[in-house]
Scaffold this motif. Structure first.
Motif, PDB file in Angstrom:
ATOM      1  N   GLN A 292       0.404  -1.134  -0.040  1.00 19.69           N
ATOM      2  CA  GLN A 292       0.086  -0.232  -0.088  1.00 19.69           C
ATOM      3  C   GLN A 292       0.808   1.591   0.204  1.00 19.69           C
ATOM      4  OE1 GLN A 292      -3.164   0.092   3.463  1.00 19.69           O
ATOM      5  NE2 GLN A 292      -4.118  -1.838   2.976  1.00 19.69           N
ATOM      6  N   ALA A 293       0.102   2.307  -0.999  1.00 19.85           N
ATOM      7  CA  ALA A 293       0.806   3.838  -0.552  1.00 19.85           C
ATOM      8  C   ALA A 293      -0.200   4.586  -0.235  1.00 19.85           C
ATOM      9  CB  ALA A 293       1.752   3.738  -1.814  1.00 19.85           C
ATOM     10  N   ALA A 294      -0.414   5.058   0.932  1.00 20.38           N
ATOM     11  CA  ALA A 294      -1.357   6.174   1.463  1.00 20.38           C
ATOM     12  C   ALA A 294      -1.181   7.842   0.760  1.00 20.38           C
ATOM     13  CB  ALA A 294      -1.077   6.284   2.289  1.00 20.38           C
ATOM     14  N   PHE A 295      -2.403   8.458   0.326  1.00 19.01           N
ATOM     15  CA  PHE A 295      -1.819   9.528   0.235  1.00 19.01           C
ATOM     16  C   PHE A 295      -1.900  10.449   1.137  1.00 19.01           C
ATOM     17  CE2 PHE A 295      -5.128   7.481  -3.314  1.00 19.01           C
ATOM     18  CZ  PHE A 295      -3.810   7.714  -4.151  1.00 19.01           C
ATOM     19  N   PRO A 296      -1.179  12.277   1.162  1.00 20.52           N
ATOM     20  CA  PRO A 296      -1.407  12.514   2.124  1.00 20.52           C
ATOM     21  C   PRO A 296      -2.908  12.810   2.849  1.00 20.52           C
ATOM     22  CG  PRO A 296      -0.142  13.997   0.020  1.00 20.52           C
ATOM     23  CD  PRO A 296      -0.549  11.790  -0.499  1.00 20.52           C
ATOM     24  N   ASN A 297      -2.549  12.752   4.518  1.00 18.13           N
ATOM     25  CA  ASN A 297      -4.049  13.743   4.397  1.00 18.13           C
ATOM     26  C   ASN A 297      -5.284  14.738   4.330  1.00 18.13           C
ATOM     27  OD1 ASN A 297      -3.966  11.280   6.753  1.00 18.13           O
ATOM     28  ND2 ASN A 297      -2.638  12.575   8.356  1.00 18.13           N
ATOM     29  N   ASP A 298      -4.641  15.490   3.546  1.00 17.58           N
ATOM     30  CA  ASP A 298      -5.736  16.354   2.840  1.00 17.58           C
ATOM     31  C   ASP A 298      -6.113  15.630   1.697  1.00 17.58           C
ATOM     32  OD1 ASP A 298      -3.099  16.549   1.829  1.00 17.58           O
ATOM     33  OD2 ASP A 298      -3.217  18.474   2.179  1.00 17.58           O
ATOM     34  N   VAL A 299      -5.703  15.175   1.091  1.00 18.78           N
ATOM     35  CA  VAL A 299      -5.790  14.465  -0.033  1.00 18.78           C
ATOM     36  C   VAL A 299      -6.672  13.718  -0.436  1.00 18.78           C
ATOM     37  CG1 VAL A 299      -4.475  13.266  -2.601  1.00 18.78           C
ATOM     38  CG2 VAL A 299      -3.658  14.713  -1.359  1.00 18.78           C
ATOM     39  N   ASP A 300      -8.263  13.974  -1.323  1.00 20.89           N
ATOM     40  CA  ASP A 300      -9.335  12.849  -1.228  1.00 20.89           C
ATOM     41  C   ASP A 300      -8.937  12.583  -2.664  1.00 20.89           C
ATOM     42  OD1 ASP A 300     -11.529  11.295  -1.609  1.00 20.89           O
ATOM     43  OD2 ASP A 300     -13.075  12.828  -0.697  1.00 20.89           O
ATOM     44  N   CYS A 301      -8.622  11.689  -3.177  1.00 22.54           N
ATOM     45  CA  CYS A 301      -8.942  10.756  -4.516  1.00 22.54           C
ATOM     46  C   CYS A 301     -10.586  10.245  -5.074  1.00 22.54           C
ATOM     47  CB  CYS A 301      -7.465   9.710  -4.974  1.00 22.54           C
ATOM     48  SG  CYS A 301      -7.095  10.053  -6.540  1.00 22.54           S
ATOM     49  N   THR A 302     -11.715  10.762  -4.709  1.00 23.37           N
ATOM     50  CA  THR A 302     -12.282   9.940  -5.532  1.00 23.37           C
ATOM     51  C   THR A 302     -12.790  10.847  -6.773  1.00 23.37           C
ATOM     52  OG1 THR A 302     -13.764  10.134  -3.026  1.00 23.37           O
ATOM     53  CG2 THR A 302     -15.140   9.906  -5.090  1.00 23.37           C
ATOM     54  N   GLY A 303     -12.645   9.854  -7.539  1.00 24.94           N
ATOM     55  CA  GLY A 303     -13.013  10.600  -8.875  1.00 24.94           C
ATOM     56  C   GLY A 303     -11.289  10.258  -9.262  1.00 24.94           C
ATOM     57  N   GLY A 304     -11.385  10.261  -9.189  1.00 25.39           N
ATOM     58  CA  GLY A 304      -9.189   9.575  -9.361  1.00 25.39           C
ATOM     59  C   GLY A 304      -9.090   8.327 -10.389  1.00 25.39           C
ATOM     60  N   TYR A 305      -8.167   8.548 -11.196  1.00 28.06           N
ATOM     61  CA  TYR A 305      -7.712   7.651 -12.112  1.00 28.06           C
ATOM     62  C   TYR A 305      -6.723   7.492 -12.386  1.00 28.06           C
ATOM     63  CZ  TYR A 305      -6.367  11.077 -15.491  1.00 28.06           C
ATOM     64  OH  TYR A 305      -6.054  12.534 -15.900  1.00 28.06           O
ATOM     65  N   LEU A 306      -6.003   5.894 -12.917  1.00 25.04           N
ATOM     66  CA  LEU A 306      -5.108   5.151 -12.779  1.00 25.04           C
ATOM     67  C   LEU A 306      -4.196   5.586 -14.431  1.00 25.04           C
ATOM     68  CD1 LEU A 306      -4.684   2.094 -10.659  1.00 25.04           C
ATOM     69  CD2 LEU A 306      -4.005   4.585 -10.302  1.00 25.04           C
ATOM     70  N   ARG A 307      -3.177   5.833 -14.678  1.00 27.22           N
ATOM     71  CA  ARG A 307      -2.340   5.443 -16.189  1.00 27.22           C
ATOM     72  C   ARG A 307      -0.559   4.817 -15.583  1.00 27.22           C
ATOM     73  NH1 ARG A 307      -6.303   6.179 -17.371  1.00 27.22           N
ATOM     74  NH2 ARG A 307      -7.871   7.473 -18.635  1.00 27.22           N
ATOM     75  N   LEU A 308      -0.786   4.254 -16.426  1.00 32.17           N
ATOM     76  CA  LEU A 308       0.057   3.341 -16.830  1.00 32.17           C
ATOM     77  C   LEU A 308       1.622   4.009 -17.974  1.00 32.17           C
ATOM     78  CD1 LEU A 308      -0.908  -0.092 -17.066  1.00 32.17           C
ATOM     79  CD2 LEU A 308      -0.644   0.555 -15.292  1.00 32.17           C
ATOM     80  N   GLY A 309       2.368   3.963 -16.769  1.00 30.21           N
ATOM     81  CA  GLY A 309       3.728   3.980 -17.496  1.00 30.21           C
ATOM     82  C   GLY A 309       4.925   3.289 -17.667  1.00 30.21           C
ATOM     83  N   GLN A 310       5.694   3.470 -17.784  1.00 29.62           N
ATOM     84  CA  GLN A 310       7.051   2.469 -18.539  1.00 29.62           C
ATOM     85  C   GLN A 310       7.498   1.525 -17.049  1.00 29.62           C
ATOM     86  OE1 GLN A 310       9.851   3.461 -20.959  1.00 29.62           O
ATOM     87  NE2 GLN A 310       8.837   2.270 -22.426  1.00 29.62           N
ATOM     88  N   ASN A 311       7.882   3.091 -16.324  1.00 24.37           N
ATOM     89  CA  ASN A 311       7.721   2.391 -14.728  1.00 24.37           C
ATOM     90  C   ASN A 311       7.349   2.388 -13.937  1.00 24.37           C
ATOM     91  OD1 ASN A 311      10.583   0.565 -15.350  1.00 24.37           O
ATOM     92  ND2 ASN A 311      11.257   2.724 -16.588  1.00 24.37           N
ATOM     93  N   GLN A 312       5.790   3.568 -14.325  1.00 24.85           N
ATOM     94  CA  GLN A 312       5.567   3.773 -12.982  1.00 24.85           C
ATOM     95  C   GLN A 312       4.286   3.735 -13.360  1.00 24.85           C
ATOM     96  OE1 GLN A 312       8.235   8.124 -13.054  1.00 24.85           O
ATOM     97  NE2 GLN A 312       8.949   7.691 -10.724  1.00 24.85           N
ATOM     98  N   LEU A 313       3.818   4.593 -12.158  1.00 30.48           N
ATOM     99  CA  LEU A 313       2.232   4.884 -12.332  1.00 30.48           C
ATOM    100  C   LEU A 313       1.546   5.346 -11.971  1.00 30.48           C
ATOM    101  CD1 LEU A 313      -0.500   3.290 -12.287  1.00 30.48           C
ATOM    102  CD2 LEU A 313      -0.293   2.683  -9.592  1.00 30.48           C
ATOM    103  N   LEU A 314       0.743   5.853 -12.459  1.00 25.48           N
ATOM    104  CA  LEU A 314       0.602   7.243 -12.746  1.00 25.48           C
ATOM    105  C   LEU A 314      -1.017   7.400 -11.640  1.00 25.48           C
ATOM    106  CD1 LEU A 314       0.831  11.306 -13.120  1.00 25.48           C
ATOM    107  CD2 LEU A 314      -0.662   9.934 -14.946  1.00 25.48           C
ATOM    108  N   ALA A 315      -1.953   8.575 -10.594  1.00 27.12           N
ATOM    109  CA  ALA A 315      -3.050   8.608 -10.158  1.00 27.12           C
ATOM    110  C   ALA A 315      -3.236   9.921 -10.195  1.00 27.12           C
ATOM    111  CB  ALA A 315      -2.787   7.533  -8.381  1.00 27.12           C
ATOM    112  N   HIS A 316      -3.850  10.267 -10.563  1.00 28.76           N
ATOM    113  CA  HIS A 316      -4.286  12.088 -10.642  1.00 28.76           C
ATOM    114  C   HIS A 316      -6.038  11.481 -10.069  1.00 28.76           C
ATOM    115  CE1 HIS A 316      -6.291  14.827 -13.298  1.00 28.76           C
ATOM    116  NE2 HIS A 316      -5.673  15.698 -12.575  1.00 28.76           N
ATOM    117  N   CYS A 317      -6.033  12.723  -9.040  1.00 27.22           N
ATOM    118  CA  CYS A 317      -7.429  13.198  -8.002  1.00 27.22           C
ATOM    119  C   CYS A 317      -8.070  14.949  -8.549  1.00 27.22           C
ATOM    120  CB  CYS A 317      -6.635  12.814  -6.602  1.00 27.22           C
ATOM    121  SG  CYS A 317      -5.593  10.767  -6.253  1.00 27.22           S
ATOM    122  N   PRO A 318      -7.979  14.536  -9.641  1.00 26.13           N
ATOM    123  CA  PRO A 318      -8.035  15.900  -9.741  1.00 26.13           C
ATOM    124  C   PRO A 318      -9.762  16.576  -9.177  1.00 26.13           C
ATOM    125  CG  PRO A 318      -9.555  14.163 -11.805  1.00 26.13           C
ATOM    126  CD  PRO A 318      -8.823  13.729 -10.525  1.00 26.13           C
TER     127      PRO A 318
END
Length: 332
Positions: free
Chosen positions: A103-129
């Motif tokens: 697991q990797a937790a977001f900072p306490n002030d971040v709510d990623c409801t409505g977010g999405y994931l995108r794969l890169g070559q070696n990294q994962l992007l999580a966008h929390c609009p």
């Protein structure tokens, strides 16, 4: 379709041109469907044959999105407060063990409801609009989350990862422009930004990397139509896709299986472009498997289409839930 596994990109074009249909033994695989606080796993060959009985169900309250990396053998789940990574080693067509996740937790002030994931070559992007934040995490699920610098980007931006020059760049699409830049250094290099022509008045709806050709594909709309924007090298082009009267639309891409834009109907982009299909149907989730099959969700119903050599409708089936994200998982 022939049984296809990840190969150097230079060979993929030869593979695609050699595909002649889906008559051969199907690629052993699962289709993971996430939605309504669950992940359900189905045999791909069962879905292609017209049945939809899950081989496993995970209870995942508040699940927002999921993604799978075959290279790293992991299934990633996004929740409002965290990311989870599960090893898919041991997955078969008949069993989906659920090991303890990393697991990797977001900072306490971040709510990623409505977010999405995108794969890169070696990294994962999580966008929390809604939070105006985006994070990077290693695809091997090691290390801490890294905060991407979104300075200068509007809240409705769509993001993806774009490998170039040994770096994983932050690709972005707004209603005015499509471009990329280093994720922690907005003024760094390499970077490129191109204005959208025509400029979008709705969206952007989606932005994804076409791994086969190393280009970025984005979707947005004018008042009259959905536009597909393609950034290839330093050239940005656009064209109308789907039917008249714009609706929210998305991309389903696989470098081996093909590329599709869907929303109000669907349209195959590659390996062989098609006219708009089933334009009176509205699709909210989609997946192209590397076996060349297209899976589309309409409410609580799944449609399956064979894309090779041209779109062929195989059938539809009731799911009894409404998935919002899909992933294709080849298994032994």
């Amino acid at each position: 379709m022939k049984k296809l596994w990840p190969l150097p990109l230079a060979l993929l074009g030869l593979i695609l041109s050699a595909c002649t249909g889906s008559q051969e033994p199907p690629l052993p695989a699962l289709v993971a469907m996430g939605g309504e606080g669950e992940v359900r796993f189905f045999r791909a060959r069962d879905l292609q044959g017209g049945t939809a009985s899950p081989v496993g169900i995970w209870n995942t309250p508040s699940l927002q999105d999921l993604a799978h990396s075959q290279t790293f053998g992991r299934l990633y789940l996004l929740f409002p407060d965290r990311l989870e990574a599960y090893s898919t080693q041991g997955f078969t067509e008949d069993a989906v063990p659920q090991p303890a996740p990393t697991q990797a937790a977001f900072p306490n002030d971040v709510d990623c409801t409505g977010g999405y994931l995108r794969l890169g070559q070696n990294q994962l992007l999580a966008h929390c609009p809604e939070a105006g934040k985006a994070f990077l995490w290693s695809l091997d699920a090691s290390g801490n989350l890294e905060l991407a610098d979104l300075t200068g980007l509007p809240r409705e931006v769509r993001l993806a990862l774009f490998p170039q020059g040994g770096q994983e760049l932050l690709a972005y699409m707004t209603r005015e422009a499509l471009g990329y830049r280093p994720p922690q250094n907005p003024s760094g290099t390499p970077s490129l930004e191109k204005p959208l022509d025509p400029q979008a008045s709705q969206g952007p709806y989606d932005l994804q990397l076409d791994r086969l050709r190393g280009r970025l594909l984005g979707l947005a709309a004018t008042l009259a139509e959905v536009q597909l924007y393609t950034l290839e090298g330093e050239s940005l082009s656009s064209r109308k896709v789907l039917a008249d009267f714009p609706r929210p639309s998305r991309l389903a891409l696989d470098p081996v299986g093909g590329g599709v834009v869907y929303g109000q109907g669907f349209q195959v982009l590659f390996p062989r472009e098609s006219p708009v299909q089933r334009q009176f149907h509205t699709y909210t989730a989609g997946l192209v498997g590397q076996d060349g099959y297209l899976y589309l969700v309409q409410g609580q119903t799944l449609e399956v289409h064979d894309l090779v050599p041209s779109p062929a409708f195989l059938g539809r089936q009731a799911l009894d839930f409404s998935p919002t994200s899909l992933a294709f998982i080849p298994v032994e």
